[in-house]
Design a protein around this motif. Sequence first.
Motif, mmCIF file in Angstrom:
data_model
loop_
_atom_site.group_PDB
_atom_site.id
_atom_site.type_symbol
_atom_site.label_atom_id
_atom_site.label_comp_id
_atom_site.label_asym_id
_atom_site.label_seq_id
_atom_site.Cartn_x
_atom_site.Cartn_y
_atom_site.Cartn_z
ATOM 1 N N GLN A 59 -43.007 88.044 -1.725
ATOM 2 C CA GLN A 59 -42.306 89.287 -1.484
ATOM 3 C C GLN A 59 -41.538 89.586 -2.764
ATOM 4 O O GLN A 59 -40.858 88.701 -3.296
ATOM 5 N N MET A 64 -38.929 94.118 -2.116
ATOM 6 C CA MET A 64 -39.508 93.552 -0.893
ATOM 7 C C MET A 64 -40.954 93.990 -0.652
ATOM 8 O O MET A 64 -41.507 93.773 0.420
ATOM 9 N N HIS A 108 -37.811 100.719 -1.947
ATOM 10 C CA HIS A 108 -37.158 99.621 -1.244
ATOM 11 C C HIS A 108 -37.735 99.559 0.171
ATOM 12 O O HIS A 108 -37.664 100.541 0.912
ATOM 13 N N SER A 111 -38.431 96.756 5.773
ATOM 14 C CA SER A 111 -39.089 95.793 6.680
ATOM 15 C C SER A 111 -38.774 96.085 8.138
ATOM 16 O O SER A 111 -38.552 95.161 8.931
ATOM 17 N N THR A 126 -33.627 94.835 5.482
ATOM 18 C CA THR A 126 -33.261 94.365 4.140
ATOM 19 C C THR A 126 -32.168 95.259 3.530
ATOM 20 O O THR A 126 -32.170 95.500 2.324
ATOM 21 N N ALA A 129 -29.933 93.717 0.659
ATOM 22 C CA ALA A 129 -30.604 93.696 -0.652
ATOM 23 C C ALA A 129 -30.534 95.076 -1.305
ATOM 24 O O ALA A 129 -30.359 95.198 -2.522
#
Length: 207
Positions: A59, A64, A108, A111, A126, A129
């Motif tokens: 990943q 990601m 980005h 998920s 995520t 992040a």
Amino acid sequence: MDLNYHSKLLEAAVSEFSRLPGIGRKTALRLVLHLLKQEKGDAEALGNAIIRLCNEVKQCAVCMNISDNETCPICTDSSRDHSIICVVESIRDILVIENTRQFKGVYHVLSGIISPMDGIGPGDLTIPALDERLKQGGVKELILALSATLEGDTTNFYLYRKFHSPDLIMTTLARGVSVGDELEYTDEITLGRSILNRIPFEVKSEK
Ligand SMILES: [Zn+2]
């Protein structure tokens, strides 16, 4: 009704194939029998590709995305505009948007999407992040490119509340993507246009 396969090996292979989405046991059996008819090397190549995928795929540490290396080719591409981050639900969305060839920023992958019905909250995504990336500075625009569904709207709203600031432009896709549409099923030209003509994100009737 389940067939008696007379072979544990055959049954095991059918069971594994039938766990894939959209594959019932009948289709699984057809696929397995097809593989058996192929050259041994063909079936082995399939098996090896799956094993390599599982063992070696990574990943991207930044966005990601799925990647063969620590950082994906999009994040390492210096010709792309790293000041524009397009927030998407899944890796599939990156593939679809890239296919339009209309977006030169970076991505980005959340998920997932906030969905209280399915027990998915912001903590399952995520978002930390993304927060880190924004704190590192240099990002001018965040494009919220999530599905035009209730869950998409909820997630957009959450992201807006969390990240909006005078230094960050927050935009969303133009409404070529109609309500209820998932990005995956939107045609390329419409989606490409929706990204080019993106509009400022506005919170609707917050009371
Ligand atoms: Zn990446």
